[in-house]
Design a protein around this motif. Structure first.
Motif, PDB file in Angstrom:
ATOM      1  N   LEU A  79      -3.041  11.745 -30.830  1.00 17.28           N
ATOM      2  CA  LEU A  79      -2.271  11.971 -29.739  1.00 17.28           C
ATOM      3  C   LEU A  79      -2.792  12.883 -29.025  1.00 17.28           C
ATOM      4  N   VAL A  80      -2.991  12.467 -27.547  1.00 20.70           N
ATOM      5  CA  VAL A  80      -3.453  13.246 -26.577  1.00 20.70           C
ATOM      6  C   VAL A  80      -2.373  13.283 -25.410  1.00 20.70           C
ATOM      7  N   VAL A  81      -2.275  14.801 -25.174  1.00 21.85           N
ATOM      8  CA  VAL A  81      -0.923  15.051 -24.211  1.00 21.85           C
ATOM      9  C   VAL A  81      -1.301  15.858 -23.034  1.00 21.85           C
ATOM     10  N   THR A  82      -1.020  15.604 -21.978  1.00 20.26           N
ATOM     11  CA  THR A  82      -1.215  16.253 -20.695  1.00 20.26           C
ATOM     12  C   THR A  82       0.120  16.058 -19.788  1.00 20.26           C
ATOM     13  N   VAL A  83       0.638  17.292 -19.249  1.00 21.09           N
ATOM     14  CA  VAL A  83       1.601  17.261 -18.307  1.00 21.09           C
ATOM     15  C   VAL A  83       1.193  17.530 -16.926  1.00 21.09           C
ATOM     16  N   VAL A  84       0.055  18.325 -16.841  1.00 20.38           N
ATOM     17  CA  VAL A  84      -0.651  18.627 -15.902  1.00 20.38           C
ATOM     18  C   VAL A  84      -1.550  18.202 -15.101  1.00 20.38           C
ATOM     19  N   HIS A  85      -2.576  17.493 -16.031  1.00 20.57           N
ATOM     20  CA  HIS A  85      -3.759  16.972 -15.482  1.00 20.57           C
ATOM     21  C   HIS A  85      -3.257  15.558 -15.011  1.00 20.57           C
ATOM     22  N   HIS A  86      -4.177  15.045 -14.083  1.00 21.96           N
ATOM     23  CA  HIS A  86      -4.351  13.552 -13.551  1.00 21.96           C
ATOM     24  C   HIS A  86      -4.420  12.797 -14.923  1.00 21.96           C
TER      25      HIS A  86
ATOM     26  N   ASP B 162      -7.430   0.487 -22.769  1.00 21.52           N
ATOM     27  CA  ASP B 162      -7.782   0.716 -24.224  1.00 21.52           C
ATOM     28  C   ASP B 162      -7.239   1.694 -24.920  1.00 21.52           C
ATOM     29  N   VAL B 163      -6.156   2.274 -24.456  1.00 19.25           N
ATOM     30  CA  VAL B 163      -5.252   3.176 -24.963  1.00 19.25           C
ATOM     31  C   VAL B 163      -3.762   2.612 -24.951  1.00 19.25           C
ATOM     32  N   VAL B 164      -3.015   3.422 -25.851  1.00 18.17           N
ATOM     33  CA  VAL B 164      -1.562   3.158 -26.030  1.00 18.17           C
ATOM     34  C   VAL B 164      -1.041   4.285 -24.988  1.00 18.17           C
ATOM     35  N   GLY B 165      -0.343   3.997 -23.913  1.00 18.18           N
ATOM     36  CA  GLY B 165       0.150   4.943 -23.101  1.00 18.18           C
ATOM     37  C   GLY B 165       1.627   5.238 -23.009  1.00 18.18           C
ATOM     38  N   ILE B 166       1.877   6.640 -22.793  1.00 15.57           N
ATOM     39  CA  ILE B 166       3.427   6.945 -22.917  1.00 15.57           C
ATOM     40  C   ILE B 166       3.587   7.801 -21.612  1.00 15.57           C
ATOM     41  N   ASP B 167       4.564   7.514 -20.691  1.00 17.03           N
ATOM     42  CA  ASP B 167       4.592   8.328 -19.478  1.00 17.03           C
ATOM     43  C   ASP B 167       5.360   9.696 -19.641  1.00 17.03           C
ATOM     44  N   LEU B 168       4.976  10.699 -19.118  1.00 16.40           N
ATOM     45  CA  LEU B 168       5.632  11.786 -19.193  1.00 16.40           C
ATOM     46  C   LEU B 168       5.834  12.293 -17.967  1.00 16.40           C
TER      47      LEU B 168
ATOM     48  N   ARG C 174      10.309  19.625 -21.695  1.00 17.44           N
ATOM     49  CA  ARG C 174      11.503  19.140 -22.618  1.00 17.44           C
ATOM     50  C   ARG C 174      10.969  17.695 -23.168  1.00 17.44           C
ATOM     51  N   ALA C 175      10.468  16.945 -22.164  1.00 13.26           N
ATOM     52  CA  ALA C 175       9.850  15.577 -22.663  1.00 13.26           C
ATOM     53  C   ALA C 175       8.704  15.506 -23.447  1.00 13.26           C
ATOM     54  N   ALA C 176       7.891  16.654 -23.310  1.00  9.88           N
ATOM     55  CA  ALA C 176       6.591  16.839 -24.120  1.00  9.88           C
ATOM     56  C   ALA C 176       7.174  17.344 -25.767  1.00  9.88           C
ATOM     57  N   ARG C 177       7.918  18.056 -25.604  1.00 11.50           N
ATOM     58  CA  ARG C 177       8.539  18.632 -26.939  1.00 11.50           C
ATOM     59  C   ARG C 177       9.411  17.395 -27.696  1.00 11.50           C
TER      60      ARG C 177
ATOM     61  N   GLU D 235       1.013  25.100 -21.073  1.00 10.63           N
ATOM     62  CA  GLU D 235       2.417  25.062 -21.110  1.00 10.63           C
ATOM     63  C   GLU D 235       2.688  24.261 -22.247  1.00 10.63           C
ATOM     64  N   LEU D 236       2.016  23.588 -22.478  1.00  6.44           N
ATOM     65  CA  LEU D 236       2.411  22.495 -23.942  1.00  6.44           C
ATOM     66  C   LEU D 236       2.675  23.578 -25.279  1.00  6.44           C
ATOM     67  N   LEU D 237       1.874  24.592 -25.180  1.00  7.24           N
ATOM     68  CA  LEU D 237       1.882  25.480 -26.387  1.00  7.24           C
ATOM     69  C   LEU D 237       3.492  26.099 -26.588  1.00  7.24           C
ATOM     70  N   LEU D 238       4.310  26.240 -25.498  1.00 12.67           N
ATOM     71  CA  LEU D 238       5.614  26.527 -25.605  1.00 12.67           C
ATOM     72  C   LEU D 238       6.438  25.345 -26.144  1.00 12.67           C
ATOM     73  N   ALA D 239       5.965  24.251 -26.197  1.00 19.63           N
ATOM     74  CA  ALA D 239       6.705  23.103 -27.069  1.00 19.63           C
ATOM     75  C   ALA D 239       6.368  23.055 -28.324  1.00 19.63           C
ATOM     76  N   LEU D 240       5.224  24.045 -29.126  1.00 17.31           N
ATOM     77  CA  LEU D 240       5.020  23.572 -30.185  1.00 17.31           C
ATOM     78  C   LEU D 240       5.716  24.566 -31.422  1.00 17.31           C
ATOM     79  N   PRO D 241       6.426  25.694 -31.117  1.00 16.51           N
ATOM     80  CA  PRO D 241       6.790  26.530 -32.457  1.00 16.51           C
ATOM     81  C   PRO D 241       7.670  25.747 -33.389  1.00 16.51           C
ATOM     82  N   GLY D 242       8.698  25.319 -32.497  1.00 17.80           N
ATOM     83  CA  GLY D 242       9.819  24.497 -33.423  1.00 17.80           C
ATOM     84  C   GLY D 242       9.124  23.035 -34.133  1.00 17.80           C
ATOM     85  N   THR D 243       8.314  22.622 -33.377  1.00 22.67           N
ATOM     86  CA  THR D 243       7.664  21.366 -33.783  1.00 22.67           C
ATOM     87  C   THR D 243       6.813  21.600 -35.085  1.00 22.67           C
ATOM     88  N   LEU D 244       5.753  22.778 -35.000  1.00 24.98           N
ATOM     89  CA  LEU D 244       5.010  23.195 -35.937  1.00 24.98           C
ATOM     90  C   LEU D 244       5.915  23.294 -37.281  1.00 24.98           C
TER      91      LEU D 244
END
Length: 386
Positions: free
Chosen positions: A4-11, A48-54, A67-70, A89-98
């Motif tokens: 699972l590859v995630v970005t909310v900042v980069h193109h 060639d990838v499965v995409g999810i819009d954020l 919130r969407a990333a979490r 920024e995505l590190l902020l979504a991790l504590p509870g998820t971990l």
């Protein structure tokens, strides 16, 4: 592996994420779920990838994206073997998820790919109030030290290691050097490739274009920050330069081929002192002489490989003079192009890094599995939206 590859900042078509890392993983046969702001950027997922819009995190508007990333990490993270995060920024979504992953016995390997000096980059943002910048820098450094206790880190530059207490693997942000010999550099146009902002020299590009035109055309390729978008558009309408806007990676690289010179006019900012401008290596890889301000790593490349010229910070007149020198001195122009190309092939090619990158992720998953921290996961699926 399921990744699972995630970005909310980069193109979503960021060269490091899509064209280098994801491509290297797909070549190994790994399955990719790529979550990124496709709709906000006006693109669709690669076939060639499965995409999810954020949602896109932009300026001060970051809560919706986080919130969407979490929710995504909670819903899809446990299905993956690796969760590869590309934004601090995505590190902020991790504590509870971990904690949830570990409680459920399905903890994937969480990896943060460190693209830049986060604290130095934040204090450059105009949307961050000046009074908050010093304490924010302290908070970010503390968050980085906390992150390395809970997730794996990959660094885009060796210099980033100084910010962390432990040693972490480095995956340099090198481009893929084309095997076919590029055309010789011409004499009628120079190029700039990359994101545009004041600190990246957008206004210097416009003034340089005024000084060298009309005999030499300045072509600018890349998306722009709101603060410079209007002046770039006006310069394009007035014929001062040609602004192509954001272009897909293959199209952007095609546009730089055969140019008289490639420009990198970064200002003297802390965030740029420890980073190698990828555009400089891309110019070298495509046989284009480099004209760059003396940020340390760019200056080192030019001095070591004799592949171009250095110009002072925020000095369009000196930049114009360097362009004219390359235009009138054919020997300098051709040897600079040849030296840069040879160095890129020998030392700066992503092909040499791709295997190390994929090997590293595979090794981390094997280590986690042997420790008994993972177990079979449900099939990784996801809707394609955006």
């Amino acid at each position: 592996m399921r990744i699972l590859v995630v970005t909310v900042v980069h193109h979503p078509e960021d060269a490091r994420i899509l064209h280098r890392q994801i491509a290297a993983l797909r070549e190994r046969g790994h399955r990719i779920l790529y979550a990124a702001p496709f709709a906000a950027r006006g693109v669709v997922p690669h076939p060639d990838v499965v995409g999810i819009d954020l949602p896109r995190a932009c300026g001060r508007d970051r809560r919706t994206a986080l919130r969407a990333a979490r929710a995504l990490l909670a819903g899809h993270g446990a299905e993956a073997d690796v969760v590869l995060l590309h934004d601090p920024e995505l590190l902020l979504a991790l504590p509870g998820t971990l904690r949830r992953w570990r409680r459920d016995g399905r903890a994937p390997v969480a990896v943060w790919d460190v693209h830049e000096d986060t604290a130095a980059a934040l204090v450059m943002k105009r949307w961050v109030p000046a009074l908050l910048r010093p304490p924010l820098k302290v908070v970010v450094r503390a968050a980085e030290h906390l992150a390395e206790r809970h997730v794996r880190l990959l660094l885009a530059e060796h210099a980033y290691q100084e910010r962390f207490r432990r040693a972490h693997p480095v995956v340099p942000n090198f481009p893929a050097v084309p095997a076919d010999p590029p055309p010789a550099p011409g004499t009628d146009r120079v190029v700039y490739l990359g994101h545009l902002s004041r600190a990246r020299g957008a206004l210097d590009l416009i003034e340089t274009a005024r000084l060298v035109g009309p005999d030499v055309r300045v072509e600018v390729i890349g998306a722009a920050d709101p603060e410079v978008k209007g002046v770039l558009a006006e310069a394009d309408r007035a014929g001062v330069l040609r602004w192509h806007g954001y272009q897909p990676n293959d199209r952007a690289l095609e546009l730089i081929r055969g140019a008289l010179a490639g420009l990198s006019l970064l200002h003297d900012q802390p965030n740029y002192r420890h980073s190698r401008p990828t555009k400089v290596v891309e110019y070298m890889a495509h046989g284009v002489p480099v004209v760059t301000t003396p940020t340390p790593l760019a200056a080192g490349l030019v001095a070591r490989h004799r592949c171009g010229l250095l110009v002072p910070y925020e000095n369009p007149a000196a930049t114009a003079a360097a362009i004219w020198r390359l235009r009138t001195d054919e020997r300098l122009r051709l040897t600079s192009a040849a030296h840069g190309r040879a160095a890129a092939l020998a030392e700066l090619d992503w092909a040499e890094q791709a295997s190390d990158f994929a090997d590293r992720l595979e090794m981390w998953v094997k280590e986690a599995t042997s420790d008994g921290t993972t177990r079979p996961r449900p099939a990784m699926t996801g809707p394609i939206r955006g």
